[in-house]
Design a protein around this motif. Sequence first.
Motif, PDB file in Angstrom:
ATOM      1  N   PHE A  64      23.227  77.059   7.910  1.00 16.41           N
ATOM      2  CA  PHE A  64      23.962  76.029   8.636  1.00 16.41           C
ATOM      3  C   PHE A  64      25.450  76.212   8.420  1.00 16.41           C
ATOM      4  N   MET A  65      26.213  75.641   9.285  1.00 15.51           N
ATOM      5  CA  MET A  65      27.674  75.706   9.160  1.00 15.51           C
ATOM      6  C   MET A  65      28.273  74.419   9.706  1.00 15.51           C
ATOM      7  N   PRO A  66      29.383  73.996   9.115  1.00 19.59           N
ATOM      8  CA  PRO A  66      30.054  72.822   9.661  1.00 19.59           C
ATOM      9  C   PRO A  66      30.709  73.157  11.003  1.00 19.59           C
ATOM     10  N   GLY A  67      30.793  72.179  11.834  1.00 21.42           N
ATOM     11  CA  GLY A  67      31.469  72.403  13.109  1.00 21.42           C
ATOM     12  C   GLY A  67      32.438  71.265  13.398  1.00 21.42           C
ATOM     13  N   PRO A  68      33.628  71.561  13.838  1.00 15.10           N
ATOM     14  CA  PRO A  68      34.319  72.845  13.846  1.00 15.10           C
ATOM     15  C   PRO A  68      34.804  73.161  12.428  1.00 15.10           C
ATOM     16  N   VAL A  69      34.647  74.409  12.019  1.00 13.94           N
ATOM     17  CA  VAL A  69      34.856  74.710  10.601  1.00 13.94           C
ATOM     18  C   VAL A  69      36.277  75.165  10.274  1.00 13.94           C
ATOM     19  N   SER A  70      36.974  75.745  11.262  1.00 10.11           N
ATOM     20  CA  SER A  70      38.260  76.369  10.911  1.00 10.11           C
ATOM     21  C   SER A  70      39.371  76.028  11.892  1.00 10.11           C
ATOM     22  N   LEU A  71      40.561  75.971  11.335  1.00 12.12           N
ATOM     23  CA  LEU A  71      41.754  75.927  12.173  1.00 12.12           C
ATOM     24  C   LEU A  71      42.302  77.353  12.177  1.00 12.12           C
ATOM     25  N   TYR A  72      42.027  78.067  13.249  1.00 14.55           N
ATOM     26  CA  TYR A  72      42.537  79.439  13.373  1.00 14.55           C
ATOM     27  C   TYR A  72      43.987  79.369  13.822  1.00 14.55           C
ATOM     28  N   TYR A  73      44.808  80.245  13.298  1.00 12.49           N
ATOM     29  CA  TYR A  73      46.208  80.182  13.728  1.00 12.49           C
ATOM     30  C   TYR A  73      46.831  81.571  13.797  1.00 12.49           C
TER      31      TYR A  73
ATOM     32  N   GLY B 208      47.270  85.514  22.610  1.00 17.30           N
ATOM     33  CA  GLY B 208      48.541  85.141  21.994  1.00 17.30           C
ATOM     34  C   GLY B 208      49.258  84.021  22.716  1.00 17.30           C
ATOM     35  N   THR B 209      48.532  83.256  23.540  1.00 15.99           N
ATOM     36  CA  THR B 209      49.164  82.117  24.236  1.00 15.99           C
ATOM     37  C   THR B 209      48.783  80.795  23.594  1.00 15.99           C
ATOM     38  N   LEU B 210      48.121  80.871  22.443  1.00 18.86           N
ATOM     39  CA  LEU B 210      47.700  79.663  21.742  1.00 18.86           C
ATOM     40  C   LEU B 210      47.999  79.859  20.254  1.00 18.86           C
ATOM     41  N   SER B 211      48.698  78.886  19.660  1.00 19.52           N
ATOM     42  CA  SER B 211      49.113  79.048  18.262  1.00 19.52           C
ATOM     43  C   SER B 211      48.036  78.620  17.279  1.00 19.52           C
ATOM     44  N   MET B 212      47.362  77.508  17.585  1.00 19.90           N
ATOM     45  CA  MET B 212      46.312  77.013  16.675  1.00 19.90           C
ATOM     46  C   MET B 212      45.086  76.658  17.509  1.00 19.90           C
ATOM     47  N   TYR B 213      43.929  76.990  16.978  1.00 16.17           N
ATOM     48  CA  TYR B 213      42.701  76.658  17.689  1.00 16.17           C
ATOM     49  C   TYR B 213      41.684  76.115  16.689  1.00 16.17           C
ATOM     50  N   LEU B 214      41.174  74.947  16.976  1.00 16.95           N
ATOM     51  CA  LEU B 214      40.144  74.348  16.137  1.00 16.95           C
ATOM     52  C   LEU B 214      38.799  74.908  16.585  1.00 16.95           C
ATOM     53  N   GLY B 215      38.307  75.878  15.840  1.00 20.72           N
ATOM     54  CA  GLY B 215      37.136  76.600  16.331  1.00 20.72           C
ATOM     55  C   GLY B 215      35.948  76.563  15.395  1.00 20.72           C
ATOM     56  N   ASN B 216      34.992  77.398  15.715  1.00 22.34           N
ATOM     57  CA  ASN B 216      33.734  77.422  14.985  1.00 22.34           C
ATOM     58  C   ASN B 216      33.531  78.758  14.283  1.00 22.34           C
ATOM     59  N   TYR B 217      32.450  78.823  13.499  1.00 19.98           N
ATOM     60  CA  TYR B 217      32.222  80.013  12.671  1.00 19.98           C
ATOM     61  C   TYR B 217      31.998  81.268  13.512  1.00 19.98           C
ATOM     62  N   TRP B 218      31.415  81.103  14.691  1.00 19.65           N
ATOM     63  CA  TRP B 218      31.103  82.291  15.474  1.00 19.65           C
ATOM     64  C   TRP B 218      32.360  82.943  16.059  1.00 19.65           C
ATOM     65  N   ASN B 219      33.477  82.229  16.050  1.00 23.40           N
ATOM     66  CA  ASN B 219      34.712  82.817  16.553  1.00 23.40           C
ATOM     67  C   ASN B 219      35.185  83.981  15.691  1.00 23.40           C
TER      68      ASN B 219
ATOM     69  N   PRO C 218      25.508  89.594   8.285  1.00 28.64           N
ATOM     70  CA  PRO C 218      26.658  90.473   8.532  1.00 28.64           C
ATOM     71  C   PRO C 218      27.397  90.144   9.828  1.00 28.64           C
ATOM     72  N   LEU C 219      26.699  89.513  10.762  1.00 29.05           N
ATOM     73  CA  LEU C 219      27.326  89.236  12.055  1.00 29.05           C
ATOM     74  C   LEU C 219      27.656  87.762  12.249  1.00 29.05           C
ATOM     75  N   VAL C 220      26.771  86.904  11.818  1.00 27.67           N
ATOM     76  CA  VAL C 220      26.976  85.468  12.030  1.00 27.67           C
ATOM     77  C   VAL C 220      26.881  84.765  10.681  1.00 27.67           C
ATOM     78  N   PRO C 221      28.018  84.338  10.146  1.00 25.52           N
ATOM     79  CA  PRO C 221      27.985  83.742   8.809  1.00 25.52           C
ATOM     80  C   PRO C 221      27.374  82.338   8.809  1.00 25.52           C
ATOM     81  N   TYR C 222      26.321  82.163   8.060  1.00 27.87           N
ATOM     82  CA  TYR C 222      25.729  80.841   7.860  1.00 27.87           C
ATOM     83  C   TYR C 222      25.620  80.577   6.370  1.00 27.87           C
ATOM     84  N   ILE C 223      25.828  79.344   5.977  1.00 29.58           N
ATOM     85  CA  ILE C 223      25.534  78.967   4.591  1.00 29.58           C
ATOM     86  C   ILE C 223      24.010  78.945   4.489  1.00 29.58           C
TER      87      ILE C 223
END
Lengths: 451, 315
Positions: free
Chosen positions: A168-177, A292-303, A364-369
């Motif tokens: 399982f993974m939290p959603g959305p898990v990361s702020l990508y920047y 490169g047209t977006l500075s921060m994206y609230l995304g998920n683990y599969w990104n 190796p491809l899709v990180p899940y806890i």
Amino acid sequence: MSGQRVTRRQILKLAGLGAAGGMLAACAPAQPAPTAPAAQAPAAGPTQYEQGEMKILLCCSGQDEIDLRAKWNTEFEQKYPGVKIIQEVPPPGTGYFEKLQTLIAAGTPPDLFDMWEGYVQPYAANGALLDLEPFIAGDPKIKRDDIVPAAITAGSWQDKIHAMLIGFMPGPVSLYYNPDHFAKAGVDLPSPDWKWDDVLNAAKSLTLDADGDGIPEQWGFSFGNWFVNHLYTVWSNGGDWFTPDSSKSTLTDPKTVEALQYWADLVTKHKVAPGSSAMQVLQSNEEAFKAGTLSMYLGNYWNVGEFKNISAFDWKAVLTPKANNGNRVWYMHTACWSISPPSKVKNAAWEYIREFVLDSVIEPLVPYIPSLRSMIDRFFDVPLHKELGYEPLRKLVTQPDVIRIPGAGEKFDKIQGMIQAEIDLVMNGQKTALEAMQAATPLVDAELARR
Amino acid sequence: MASLESRLGAGATPHRRPWMTQSRREAIVAYIFISPWLFGLLLFLVGPILLSFYFSLTKYTLVQAPQWLGLANYERMLTDPFVGIALQVTGTYTLLAVPLGTVTSLLVALLLNQKVAGIRAFRTIFYMPSLISGVAVAIVFSWLFNHRLGIVNFILSRVGIQGPNWLGDPNVVLWTLVLMSLWGAGSGAVIFLAALQGVPQSLYEAAELDGAGGFRKFWHITIPLISPVIMFSVITGVIGTFQTFTISYLMTGGGPGYATLFYLLYLYRNAFNWFEMGYASALAWVLFLIILFFTLILLRTSSLWVYYESAGRER
């Protein structure tokens, strides 16, 4: 991960027209034919299992993941002589659940198939998922006590596990920047302790509309306008969607309304995040970030898989920002397996599930806890996961209250559609969050009350 | 038999017609030839239709055997707010799209009926859009009508008009879909064109001799003589628009809000998203009755607004 992972939302949006298939299915017997006694495996096998074909239906896997699974399937066949695996993946754009329902209705369900957190309850309630408790109870390697409590909750219906979580993974898990944007704008980089206001302030500095035409060339921030994000915002803000017994909605709760309005304001008032029209031009949040047209994206683990290929800049990620009250409650994404009740190879299917879970095949491809406590360290020891700042997620194992699945059980899919229809109007600036939730409340309550 | 014998004469043997007559033989051969189609009709059309009626009387989730409910699904429709919304959306769209589409098709047909150079090329060009798949059209139009960067709003901005949010504003979106529906007017125009070319020239010549102008000729000769085709166009238009699905499924998903929640989209969601195949079947049968109702009204009132040449002669 080189192949693009098809997101659930894309699958839902692009789901194919299944009416003809449904008609055909309607002609077929509604109840599967009684199963014949299965041939038993030789005693040399790891445990008693049936020989024969085992049909597996997968949802939305990229080609690299399909290949990885196929390779592992071959190893499984060698380990379990007499089992022949037939793995099917509907092509992109095909509705996975339309396909699954049609197969079940036609009396030809797959033996083993992908399940999602929101669908376990409706499918189990309709008798389409086998109760896995007897298999777990008799299993030599997986112990029920070892399964993370949140994973039991997510895979259960009427307190019995009907879907075995791979992870399982939290959603959305990361702020990508994009660190380059921050450097150019002279803005401090995000930290795991950022709150929503910190995101807003940074996004204001990062949003650039050089020609002043009202259409930024660079957006400071973006998020997906879908229920996973809305659940996270509302829960984190201290609000909720339903009463604890799911008998009524709590959509007009001030904290629920406040959270929805805050995020809509990012689009309509502060104009630091693209709305639906702008998003169509950008194609998707992921594409905008990669371009490169977006500075921060609230995304998920599969990104992570698709962002790995970005070469134009060295992207980074921190954990999801906290609400302004300091809380952070996630939605729970799951990857899980279920078995069809009429399957003739139930034991072999369970063997497959167990080995798949213990081998962490897709890690190796899709990180899940991992769903098993005994395997947790394996996930957090991965260097990439350390780099992504996942370490604080360890508390999800001992603090299940910060990762949840919504109430309303088997009706959630329908009800979230009702709520989303109103939220779309808030995100477009057509209604305030309060007006929208007031409009949705009687509809949702009526559906909750309907037996 | 006695009377027959007396007519034939004593000792005469009655002549019995063979059972396998020529006409019977032909009929059997004909049935053998069409049997694959008949089999397909029964298996893939009549069978599912009857089954869907049975399902409409049950709770059928697709994954479990149907459970008998009687008329409960139909009763539920009376209190389901989304049925009302879907009927309102679909009815409004029908009321707007059918008349506009019919008039547009007729106008296009009138243009294509002119004797000008290259008219055949024009006819082909106008017909071509109707050959394009609905999915492709929906995707292209969602770009054309993009609020921010769509070409429609770009052109409007060039003449100083700020275009609306065509697909995002609940007050505008249905009109957008109506405008979009005119894209396929070419197929209707071809039918109107055939009808226009069937109007006898002698009637126009006689009217001209009586001093009729262009509009009077159109109103008093053309319209009455092509009115059966207008009726056909309206009836097929009503049937088609009540079954609108693709554009809302692909372009708007029923939104924003419920502004484009077409009846068929709601039916589809019940059937394939929410485990409500029984209820969806009831929705389908009610849709059938609604379409039948409007079709019968149009047919029954046709004597008031459709000119039938043969009926005129009988009078």
